[in-house]
Design a protein around this motif. Structure first.
Motif, PDB file in Angstrom:
ATOM      1  N   ASP A 140       0.836  -1.196   0.000  1.00 44.54           N
ATOM      2  CA  ASP A 140       0.000   0.000   0.000  1.00 44.54           C
ATOM      3  C   ASP A 140       0.876   1.252   0.000  1.00 44.54           C
ATOM      4  O   ASP A 140       1.839   1.347   0.778  1.00 44.54           O
ATOM      5  CB  ASP A 140      -0.913   0.022   1.230  1.00 44.54           C
ATOM      6  CG  ASP A 140      -2.023  -1.013   1.141  1.00 44.54           C
ATOM      7  OD1 ASP A 140      -2.284  -1.491   0.027  1.00 44.54           O
ATOM      8  OD2 ASP A 140      -2.621  -1.339   2.182  1.00 44.54           O
ATOM      9  N   MET A 141       0.481   2.211  -0.842  1.00 44.52           N
ATOM     10  CA  MET A 141       1.225   3.466  -0.932  1.00 44.52           C
ATOM     11  C   MET A 141       0.255   4.637  -0.925  1.00 44.52           C
ATOM     12  O   MET A 141      -0.646   4.706  -1.768  1.00 44.52           O
ATOM     13  CB  MET A 141       2.057   3.493  -2.226  1.00 44.52           C
ATOM     14  CG  MET A 141       3.161   2.451  -2.277  1.00 44.52           C
ATOM     15  SD  MET A 141       3.888   2.304  -3.927  1.00 44.52           S
ATOM     16  CE  MET A 141       2.657   1.252  -4.726  1.00 44.52           C
ATOM     17  N   ASP A 142       0.415   5.552   0.028  1.00 44.64           N
ATOM     18  CA  ASP A 142      -0.376   6.777   0.020  1.00 44.64           C
ATOM     19  C   ASP A 142      -0.036   7.592  -1.222  1.00 44.64           C
ATOM     20  O   ASP A 142       1.131   7.674  -1.622  1.00 44.64           O
ATOM     21  CB  ASP A 142      -0.097   7.611   1.265  1.00 44.64           C
ATOM     22  CG  ASP A 142      -0.644   6.972   2.533  1.00 44.64           C
ATOM     23  OD1 ASP A 142      -1.536   6.110   2.419  1.00 44.64           O
ATOM     24  OD2 ASP A 142      -0.180   7.343   3.628  1.00 44.64           O
ATOM     25  N   VAL A 143      -1.052   8.203  -1.815  1.00 46.09           N
ATOM     26  CA  VAL A 143      -0.861   9.049  -2.989  1.00 46.09           C
ATOM     27  C   VAL A 143      -0.824  10.500  -2.515  1.00 46.09           C
ATOM     28  O   VAL A 143      -1.825  11.033  -2.022  1.00 46.09           O
ATOM     29  CB  VAL A 143      -1.982   8.854  -4.020  1.00 46.09           C
ATOM     30  CG1 VAL A 143      -1.764   9.751  -5.232  1.00 46.09           C
ATOM     31  CG2 VAL A 143      -2.067   7.391  -4.443  1.00 46.09           C
ATOM     32  N   LEU A 144       0.330  11.126  -2.615  1.00 43.72           N
ATOM     33  CA  LEU A 144       0.533  12.498  -2.162  1.00 43.72           C
ATOM     34  C   LEU A 144       0.766  13.388  -3.369  1.00 43.72           C
ATOM     35  O   LEU A 144       1.751  13.212  -4.083  1.00 43.72           O
ATOM     36  CB  LEU A 144       1.737  12.577  -1.212  1.00 43.72           C
ATOM     37  CG  LEU A 144       1.773  11.564  -0.061  1.00 43.72           C
ATOM     38  CD1 LEU A 144       3.055  11.720   0.733  1.00 43.72           C
ATOM     39  CD2 LEU A 144       0.559  11.716   0.835  1.00 43.72           C
ATOM     40  N   TRP A 145      -0.145  14.309  -3.602  1.00 51.36           N
ATOM     41  CA  TRP A 145       0.060  15.208  -4.737  1.00 51.36           C
ATOM     42  C   TRP A 145       0.591  16.546  -4.252  1.00 51.36           C
ATOM     43  O   TRP A 145       0.305  17.001  -3.152  1.00 51.36           O
ATOM     44  CB  TRP A 145      -1.228  15.388  -5.539  1.00 51.36           C
ATOM     45  CG  TRP A 145      -2.382  16.028  -4.837  1.00 51.36           C
ATOM     46  CD1 TRP A 145      -3.433  15.394  -4.258  1.00 51.36           C
ATOM     47  CD2 TRP A 145      -2.611  17.434  -4.655  1.00 51.36           C
ATOM     48  NE1 TRP A 145      -4.306  16.299  -3.718  1.00 51.36           N
ATOM     49  CE2 TRP A 145      -3.828  17.570  -3.950  1.00 51.36           C
ATOM     50  CE3 TRP A 145      -1.925  18.586  -5.021  1.00 51.36           C
ATOM     51  CZ2 TRP A 145      -4.357  18.812  -3.597  1.00 51.36           C
ATOM     52  CZ3 TRP A 145      -2.445  19.827  -4.675  1.00 51.36           C
ATOM     53  CH2 TRP A 145      -3.648  19.929  -3.983  1.00 51.36           C
TER      54      TRP A 145
END
Length: 224
Positions: free
Chosen positions: A151-156
């Motif tokens: 799992d990878m958080d999506v940080l924009w």
């Protein structure tokens, strides 16, 4: 990289209660901190690219490299062929990272421009239900799960170019503090302006461990 931010407020502003918050010293301080955070985020991703010599010289201040330079040094988990943000491309980069002997239990995140975060939010739109709340409408994916179960958080962030998407092992990056931020000496200038001035100085660098093996990038992404 030496960072500083500079505050100035007129005597009138310091002596009276202003109706507009943007005129207050605290508002200027907060705005400068936001600007500094953006500069540090850009420095973390791309380093300081404005000077000719990253290593410093008699002419130029010593500059720090960013994550991008470390990741792109000599190959590594790079994808310059897909030219877009796709599930297969992200899965391929994360597979390369973990087969490079990086611990798959590390804290990985995806960092990208908002345009590319929207592409991730569109993944599986014809198949995946995101369970919208009763009073909210929209589709937003904040976590990507690779086909290896990572799992990878999506940080924009607007500090990342549309051309790049980074997969970062947060266990192996950081900001190194060489000199903590502190107030510099009084910097009053006799220029005829009724103003109070104060400069804050700090010296920071980018720390990257196993840049070629523990982090990845999809590059040359089309802007449209």
């Amino acid at each position: 990289e030496i960072h500083d931010f500079y505050l100035a407020v007129t005597g009138t502003q310091a002596a009276t209660r202003r109706l507009v918050s943007g005129d207050t010293l605290q508002a200027q301080f907060d705005n400068c901190l936001t600007q500094l955070q953006n500069e540090l985020e850009g420095m973390f991703l791309y380093g300081c690219l404005n000077e000719q010599d990253n290593n410093g010289s008699d002419t130029y201040v010593r500059r720090t490299k960013g994550l991008d330079q470390f990741v792109c040094q000599s190959g590594g988990a790079l994808d310059y062929t897909t030219l877009d943000v796709t599930e297969d491309a992200i899965n391929g980069v994360i597979q390369t990272i973990v087969t490079n002997a990086t611990d798959p239990s590390d804290n990985f995140v995806i960092v990208c421009h908002p345009q590319n975060a929207r592409k991730i939010s569109a993944f599986g739109s014809d198949k995946v239900i995101t369970s919208p709340e009763k009073t909210k409408w929209g589709r937003y994916i904040d976590t990507f799960r690779s086909d290896l179960g990572i799992d990878m958080d999506v940080l924009w962030t607007l500090n990342c170019t549309k051309s790049d998407l980074f997969i970062i092992d947060m266990n192996k990056v950081g900001i190194a503090t060489f000199r903590p931020f502190q107030k510099a000496t009084w910097t009053y200038g006799d220029d005829g302006t009724d103003a109070w001035r104060q400069r804050y100085l700090g010296e920071l660098g980018v720390k990257v461990v196993d840049g070629i093996y523990s982090h990845g990038k999809i590059g040359k992404i089309a802007w449209s």
